[in-house]
Design a protein around this motif. Structure first.
Motif, mmCIF file in Angstrom:
data_model
loop_
_atom_site.group_PDB
_atom_site.id
_atom_site.type_symbol
_atom_site.label_atom_id
_atom_site.label_comp_id
_atom_site.label_asym_id
_atom_site.label_seq_id
_atom_site.Cartn_x
_atom_site.Cartn_y
_atom_site.Cartn_z
ATOM 1 N N VAL A 77 -42.071 33.460 40.307
ATOM 2 C CA VAL A 77 -42.036 32.118 39.701
ATOM 3 C C VAL A 77 -41.965 32.246 38.178
ATOM 4 O O VAL A 77 -41.297 31.457 37.512
ATOM 5 C CB VAL A 77 -43.227 31.252 40.185
ATOM 6 N N THR A 78 -42.612 33.261 37.623
ATOM 7 C CA THR A 78 -42.522 33.496 36.174
ATOM 8 C C THR A 78 -41.067 33.752 35.784
ATOM 9 O O THR A 78 -40.540 33.145 34.847
ATOM 10 C CB THR A 78 -43.402 34.713 35.770
ATOM 11 N N VAL A 79 -40.410 34.642 36.527
ATOM 12 C CA VAL A 79 -39.014 34.975 36.210
ATOM 13 C C VAL A 79 -38.105 33.757 36.427
ATOM 14 O O VAL A 79 -37.259 33.442 35.591
ATOM 15 C CB VAL A 79 -38.534 36.174 37.065
ATOM 16 N N CYS A 114 -49.206 36.343 32.839
ATOM 17 C CA CYS A 114 -49.183 36.342 31.368
ATOM 18 C C CYS A 114 -48.473 37.587 30.827
ATOM 19 O O CYS A 114 -47.714 37.499 29.850
ATOM 20 C CB CYS A 114 -50.598 36.254 30.805
ATOM 21 N N ALA A 115 -48.706 38.735 31.467
ATOM 22 C CA ALA A 115 -48.054 39.960 30.984
ATOM 23 C C ALA A 115 -46.548 39.889 31.226
ATOM 24 O O ALA A 115 -45.745 40.227 30.342
ATOM 25 C CB ALA A 115 -48.660 41.185 31.659
ATOM 26 N N ALA A 116 -46.146 39.411 32.406
ATOM 27 C CA ALA A 116 -44.706 39.324 32.704
ATOM 28 C C ALA A 116 -44.041 38.299 31.786
ATOM 29 O O ALA A 116 -42.936 38.539 31.274
ATOM 30 C CB ALA A 116 -44.488 38.945 34.171
ATOM 31 N N PRO A 127 -38.393 33.062 20.695
ATOM 32 C CA PRO A 127 -39.598 32.887 19.881
ATOM 33 C C PRO A 127 -40.700 32.145 20.656
ATOM 34 O O PRO A 127 -40.394 31.234 21.429
ATOM 35 C CB PRO A 127 -39.108 32.029 18.699
ATOM 36 N N TYR A 128 -41.925 32.546 20.468
ATOM 37 C CA TYR A 128 -43.055 31.894 21.162
ATOM 38 C C TYR A 128 -44.323 32.108 20.348
ATOM 39 O O TYR A 128 -44.387 32.984 19.492
ATOM 40 C CB TYR A 128 -43.235 32.463 22.568
ATOM 41 N N GLU A 129 -45.297 31.256 20.648
ATOM 42 C CA GLU A 129 -46.632 31.436 20.065
ATOM 43 C C GLU A 129 -47.612 31.514 21.222
ATOM 44 O O GLU A 129 -47.252 31.208 22.354
ATOM 45 C CB GLU A 129 -46.978 30.219 19.210
ATOM 46 N N GLU A 130 -48.853 31.848 20.917
ATOM 47 C CA GLU A 130 -49.852 31.950 21.990
ATOM 48 C C GLU A 130 -49.930 30.648 22.775
ATOM 49 O O GLU A 130 -50.031 30.639 24.001
ATOM 50 C CB GLU A 130 -51.219 32.300 21.396
ATOM 51 N N ASN A 131 -49.868 29.532 22.044
ATOM 52 C CA ASN A 131 -49.995 28.234 22.678
ATOM 53 C C ASN A 131 -48.840 27.947 23.647
ATOM 54 O O ASN A 131 -49.058 27.472 24.769
ATOM 55 C CB ASN A 131 -50.055 27.173 21.568
ATOM 56 N N SER A 132 -47.597 28.297 23.231
ATOM 57 C CA SER A 132 -46.462 28.027 24.127
ATOM 58 C C SER A 132 -46.476 29.000 25.306
ATOM 59 O O SER A 132 -46.088 28.641 26.422
ATOM 60 C CB SER A 132 -45.131 28.072 23.384
ATOM 61 N N LEU A 133 -46.980 30.214 25.067
ATOM 62 C CA LEU A 133 -47.115 31.170 26.175
ATOM 63 C C LEU A 133 -48.136 30.624 27.186
ATOM 64 O O LEU A 133 -47.942 30.701 28.400
ATOM 65 C CB LEU A 133 -47.577 32.529 25.622
ATOM 66 N N PHE A 134 -49.215 30.047 26.666
ATOM 67 C CA PHE A 134 -50.229 29.447 27.547
ATOM 68 C C PHE A 134 -49.586 28.370 28.413
ATOM 69 O O PHE A 134 -49.743 28.364 29.639
ATOM 70 C CB PHE A 134 -51.389 28.843 26.729
ATOM 71 N N GLU A 135 -48.873 27.427 27.775
ATOM 72 C CA GLU A 135 -48.281 26.302 28.523
ATOM 73 C C GLU A 135 -47.327 26.820 29.601
ATOM 74 O O GLU A 135 -47.338 26.334 30.724
ATOM 75 C CB GLU A 135 -47.518 25.357 27.581
ATOM 76 N N PHE A 136 -46.534 27.816 29.242
ATOM 77 C CA PHE A 136 -45.571 28.385 30.183
ATOM 78 C C PHE A 136 -46.318 28.980 31.395
ATOM 79 O O PHE A 136 -45.998 28.682 32.547
ATOM 80 C CB PHE A 136 -44.722 29.458 29.478
ATOM 81 N N CYS A 137 -47.303 29.813 31.116
ATOM 82 C CA CYS A 137 -48.022 30.504 32.205
ATOM 83 C C CYS A 137 -48.835 29.519 33.045
ATOM 84 O O CYS A 137 -48.947 29.665 34.261
ATOM 85 C CB CYS A 137 -48.950 31.576 31.635
ATOM 86 N N PHE A 138 -49.383 28.511 32.386
ATOM 87 C CA PHE A 138 -50.169 27.514 33.116
ATOM 88 C C PHE A 138 -49.258 26.771 34.101
ATOM 89 O O PHE A 138 -49.643 26.477 35.228
ATOM 90 C CB PHE A 138 -50.827 26.547 32.115
ATOM 91 N N ARG A 148 -55.860 23.870 38.933
ATOM 92 C CA ARG A 148 -56.561 24.983 38.292
ATOM 93 C C ARG A 148 -56.920 24.558 36.870
ATOM 94 O O ARG A 148 -56.278 23.687 36.297
ATOM 95 C CB ARG A 148 -55.665 26.239 38.203
ATOM 96 N N SER A 149 -57.924 25.223 36.293
ATOM 97 C CA SER A 149 -58.323 24.838 34.937
ATOM 98 C C SER A 149 -57.533 25.574 33.859
ATOM 99 O O SER A 149 -57.446 25.111 32.730
ATOM 100 C CB SER A 149 -59.813 25.113 34.736
ATOM 101 N N GLY A 150 -57.018 26.764 34.183
ATOM 102 C CA GLY A 150 -56.295 27.552 33.189
ATOM 103 C C GLY A 150 -57.192 28.480 32.383
ATOM 104 O O GLY A 150 -56.729 29.160 31.463
#
Ligand code: PMV
Length: 333
Positions: A77-79, A114-116, A127-138, A148-150
């Motif tokens: 699903v990440t990919v 998160c690693a993938a 380009p990404y930031e921690e926050n956008s990585l969070f939203e993506f993974c969540f 889920r709470s995240g």
């Protein structure tokens, strides 16, 4: 760049589980057992490689949640989400390797997601930031698991020990560097989504009661934050005991968890509680140096497995572009 390796840490919930799903705070720490994901570009429009000792080769256009084997869901699903949002030519070869068993409840799903995800953003230079990585993974995790709470995503991305609130999102790094903790594994794998659903049903039936329990857990968690910051382990331990009692009233503990928690308490721990969804996985205990050996023995005597853990480690990080972590796996393919 043709290949990126990223590692993500495991995590342990210290305070506030379940209540955090309904907007209350929790405290989570990261552990020194990491999961590694290597992602490499390939010309074929597929996702192939090896994860949890299982080889896979799936055409990119077939990555629909329902069709994907359970073990591969988070990766696939990440990919798929990444390919949809940031289309790229060709596909990816992925290997994963974990320093911890997915049975422990250390958050292998959030660590692998998160690693993938970080590896993909790096590899395709999005380009990404921690926050956008969070939203993506969540989004990946909630697509698969629903409510889920995240907190585990936050732990994997930001590392350290966090005070976390899901909505409105608040992620604060706590100045906790050391925690005299023992981790005991029950030997039983918990199914987090069904335990969340179970609490949801209880809440629907006894809303006032469950809200009161959540409110007690929130008070405990806020006091625990202060106790941890002051390194007042005795106080933090007493709060762990209280948190465990509250969780028991939500009916998500288990006989084995209660036995291990009681064994640790009777052997002189400052406090102990289940960690995470309940039903199985791990318990944690706060223990002085003097009592450490007797608490370890008490947990083992009662059928628990003590897992050596160091807390408060870094979040997801690029390891290198070609590391020996995967050299052996790649050769074996
Ligand atoms: O099973 P774990 O360790 O992922 O913990 C689940 C914690 C819950 O609060 C029950 C769920 C969540 O998403 O916060």
């Amino acid at each position: 760049m043709q290949k990126v390796v990223v590692s993500g840490p495991g995590k342990l919930m210290l305070f506030g589980e379940h209540a955090v799903v309904y907007g209350r705070p929790c405290i989570v720490t990261t552990v020194n057992h990491r999961l590694f994901v290597s992602v490499e570009k390939i010309s074929e429009a597929a996702m192939r490689g090896q994860a949890q000792n299982e080889r896979f080769s799936l055409p990119l256009n077939s990555l629909v949640i329902e069709n994907i084997p359970k073990k591969l869901k988070f990766l696939a699903v990440t990919v798929a989400l990444f390919a949809k949002r940031y289309p790229f030519a060709g596909g990816v070869k992925i290997y994963t390797r974990s320093q911890f068993s997915p049975l422990y409840g250390f958050g292998s799903s959030s660590a692998v997601t998160c690693a993938a995800a970080k590896a993909l953003f790096e590899l395709f230079e999005v380009p990404y930031e921690e926050n956008s990585l969070f939203e993506f993974c969540f989004e990946v995790v909630t697509r698969i698991e629903g409510l889920r709470s995240g907190f585990d995503i936050a732990a994997a991305i930001y590392g350290a020990t966090l005070f976390y609130v899901a909505n409105p999102r608040k992620i604060e790094i706590l100045p906790v560097t050391d925690l005299p903790m023992i981790v005991g594994y029950t030997g039983i794998k918990a199914d987090t989504p069904s335990l969340i659903a179970q609490v949801g049903r209880l809440k629907a039936q006894k809303s006032e009661f469950v809200e009161k329990v959540f409110s007690n857990i929130e008070t405990i968690t806020r006091s625990a934050r202060l106790a941890l910051e002051e390194m007042n382990w005795e106080k933090a331990g007493a709060l762990m005991n209280q948190n465990h009692e509250e969780l028991k009233t939500l009916e998500i503990s288990s006989e084995k968890l209660d036995t291990l928690v009681m064994a640790a308490q009777s052997a002189g721990a400052w406090g102990a509680k289940l960690s995470g969804a309940g039903g199985g996985d791990c318990m944690v205990a706060l223990v002085s140096r003097e009592k450490r050996q007797s608490v370890i023995e008490a947990i083992e005597k009662n059928g628990g497995q003590v897992i050596d853990t160091v807390i408060n480690v870094d979040g997801v990080m690029v390891e290198s572009n070609d590391t020996s972590h995967f050299a052996r796996t790649a050769l074996a393919m």
